[in-house]
Each structure stands twice: as structure tokens, then as C-alpha cells.
Scaffold this active site. Sequence first.
Site, mmCIF file in Angstrom:
data_model
loop_
_atom_site.group_PDB
_atom_site.id
_atom_site.type_symbol
_atom_site.label_atom_id
_atom_site.label_comp_id
_atom_site.label_asym_id
_atom_site.label_seq_id
_atom_site.Cartn_x
_atom_site.Cartn_y
_atom_site.Cartn_z
ATOM 1 N N ILE A 1 -0.657 7.203 3.800
ATOM 2 C CA ILE A 1 0.162 6.735 4.927
ATOM 3 C C ILE A 1 1.348 5.924 4.433
ATOM 4 O O ILE A 1 2.477 6.102 4.898
ATOM 5 C CB ILE A 1 -0.701 5.936 5.919
ATOM 6 C CG1 ILE A 1 -1.672 6.882 6.658
ATOM 7 C CG2 ILE A 1 0.169 5.181 6.922
ATOM 8 C CD1 ILE A 1 -2.665 6.181 7.562
ATOM 9 N N GLY B 1 0.813 -1.219 0.000
ATOM 10 C CA GLY B 1 0.000 0.000 0.000
ATOM 11 C C GLY B 1 0.836 1.255 0.000
ATOM 12 O O GLY B 1 0.434 2.289 0.546
ATOM 13 N N ALA B 2 1.992 1.211 -0.647
ATOM 14 C CA ALA B 2 2.916 2.353 -0.610
ATOM 15 C C ALA B 2 2.416 3.547 -1.410
ATOM 16 O O ALA B 2 2.955 4.647 -1.266
ATOM 17 C CB ALA B 2 4.289 1.927 -1.109
ATOM 18 N N SER B 3 1.401 3.358 -2.242
ATOM 19 C CA SER B 3 0.874 4.491 -3.010
ATOM 20 C C SER B 3 -0.150 5.298 -2.222
ATOM 21 O O SER B 3 -0.542 6.389 -2.631
ATOM 22 C CB SER B 3 0.223 3.995 -4.310
ATOM 23 O OG SER B 3 -0.857 3.125 -4.015
ATOM 24 N N GLY B 4 -0.583 4.781 -1.076
ATOM 25 C CA GLY B 4 -1.540 5.502 -0.238
ATOM 26 C C GLY B 4 -0.875 6.615 0.547
ATOM 27 O O GLY B 4 0.354 6.708 0.622
ATOM 28 N N SER C 1 -6.125 0.173 13.309
ATOM 29 C CA SER C 1 -7.001 1.325 13.551
ATOM 30 C C SER C 1 -7.497 1.265 14.989
ATOM 31 O O SER C 1 -7.636 0.172 15.553
ATOM 32 C CB SER C 1 -8.198 1.295 12.588
ATOM 33 O OG SER C 1 -9.184 2.236 12.983
ATOM 34 N N TYR D 1 -15.095 -3.142 9.046
ATOM 35 C CA TYR D 1 -13.759 -2.565 9.160
ATOM 36 C C TYR D 1 -13.223 -2.737 10.574
ATOM 37 O O TYR D 1 -12.065 -3.133 10.769
ATOM 38 C CB TYR D 1 -13.812 -1.092 8.774
ATOM 39 C CG TYR D 1 -12.474 -0.394 8.777
ATOM 40 C CD1 TYR D 1 -11.546 -0.619 7.765
ATOM 41 C CD2 TYR D 1 -12.135 0.505 9.782
ATOM 42 C CE1 TYR D 1 -10.321 0.031 7.748
ATOM 43 C CE2 TYR D 1 -10.917 1.159 9.784
ATOM 44 C CZ TYR D 1 -10.014 0.917 8.765
ATOM 45 O OH TYR D 1 -8.792 1.556 8.771
#
Length: 241
Positions: free
Chosen positions: A16, A11-14, A137, A150
Site C-alpha cells: 500500500i 511504510g513506503a516499502s509495503g 482498517s 489489531y
Amino acid sequence: MSIKKTTLITGASGDIGKEIALQLASEGHQLWLHYHQNHAAIEKLKQQLTAEQVLGIIQADLSTPVGLDTFVQECPENISHYIHTSGQSYVGLFQDMSDAQMDQMLQLHVKAPWKIAQQLIPSMIQAKHGRIVLISSIWGEIGASCEVAYSSVKGAQNSFVKALAKELGPSQIYVNGVCPGLINTKMNHHLTEKDKQTLQEEIPLQRTGLPQDVAGAVGFLCQESTRYIQGEQIRVDGGWH
């Protein structure tokens, strides 16, 4: 002797994931970057890093069995740090969720870190060194109305961290989590400005968190000076809960 830091970030494109990549690169990590769809974002991130800091980029949809299997097969060997930031929310009444949406949430948040960790653990055990950090979270601890699924999968991530930390501790592999609260990311863009203001008034620090705040916690957990922290979830929520 310095320890080589070869780090996989999903998820490096997000928002965070990008900040975590920049933070860790500045601390001497060489990175394998994963993304799903946002090729433009991953290319922009790559431009902010040097050629030596980026070992490779992998594209895969971790929310599907085929995509996850493909990613696991492409996983590089000898990863020392694994940071799982991939995730998506589902906002709405629980009874309105379809089976397909449930399966997608479970696949991305639970099975993906399971299978990726399975793939990476053997080389970490052989090296007697490794760090695994999951971005969870606060809802995984306390639950949230209209984000039941979630909250459930984030709770599963938290349990995974605690249990895996006990299993891998004897091999000097550190497993921890970071639990963000309200962070200024695309995931929270469904909130109106009035909603955000109301929530900020409930937060003791009186502001929305930044992706850099989460990245700072990840950087902290990846330092050698934190080698007696194991199986913990660090809240990054401004004292909200």
C-alpha cells in the site's frame, strides 16, 4: 499560488505504501520514504520515481522505542503531508498474545503516529497548512475475531484522527484516515484461496481490493478540493461492511 507538497510516507516499502508513493508523486508531491527491513523494495520504488521526486529515504524500526526515537530525530523539517501506512497484523487467539507482542502492536500503530505527528505539527501550524492521513482498517470500527489486538490499535488510530482533527482544524491542518477492507497485500497472504473466495462472495463488489484502490483514497484526501473534509475515515472495502 501552488502549495509545495513535501510528503513523508512511513511504510513506503509495503504494497500500500508503494502505491501511495507512486500516486502522490504523480500529483506533484516530493517524497521522504521510510522503510523498516525491505531495502530491495524501497530501491525498486526509488527506480520508479525521478530523482526530483525522492528527497530522502529513512530506515527505522518503528515498533521499538529506540527505532522510533531514532526516526523522530531524523524526521525532516517542513513536512506538509504525513501519510502513516506502517503496520502489521497479529492473527491468533487473543489469550495467546505475549506482552512483547502487545507492546510491539501498541508501539507501531499508536505511539509511532503519536510521536511522529508531535514532531511534524509545529511546522505545519507555522505554515497554516498540513495534511495527516492514517491508514487504519475496517476492523478498527467493527472488530475482528482472532485479530483483537489489531482491531484495538486500529480503533485507537481512528479515535486519534477524530480528536486531532478537532485540535488542529483552527490551524488549517487536515487529519483524516482511510480504512481498507480486504486488500491484496502480503498482510493477507495467510488466507487460503478458499478463504479469499468465501470473503469475496460477501463483498458487494465481488473482488479483493487492490493497493491502488487505497492509494486513490489517499490521493483524494490530499487534494485541495477536499478542504472541507476533516476527521473522517473513508472506507475502502467494496461495500463489505
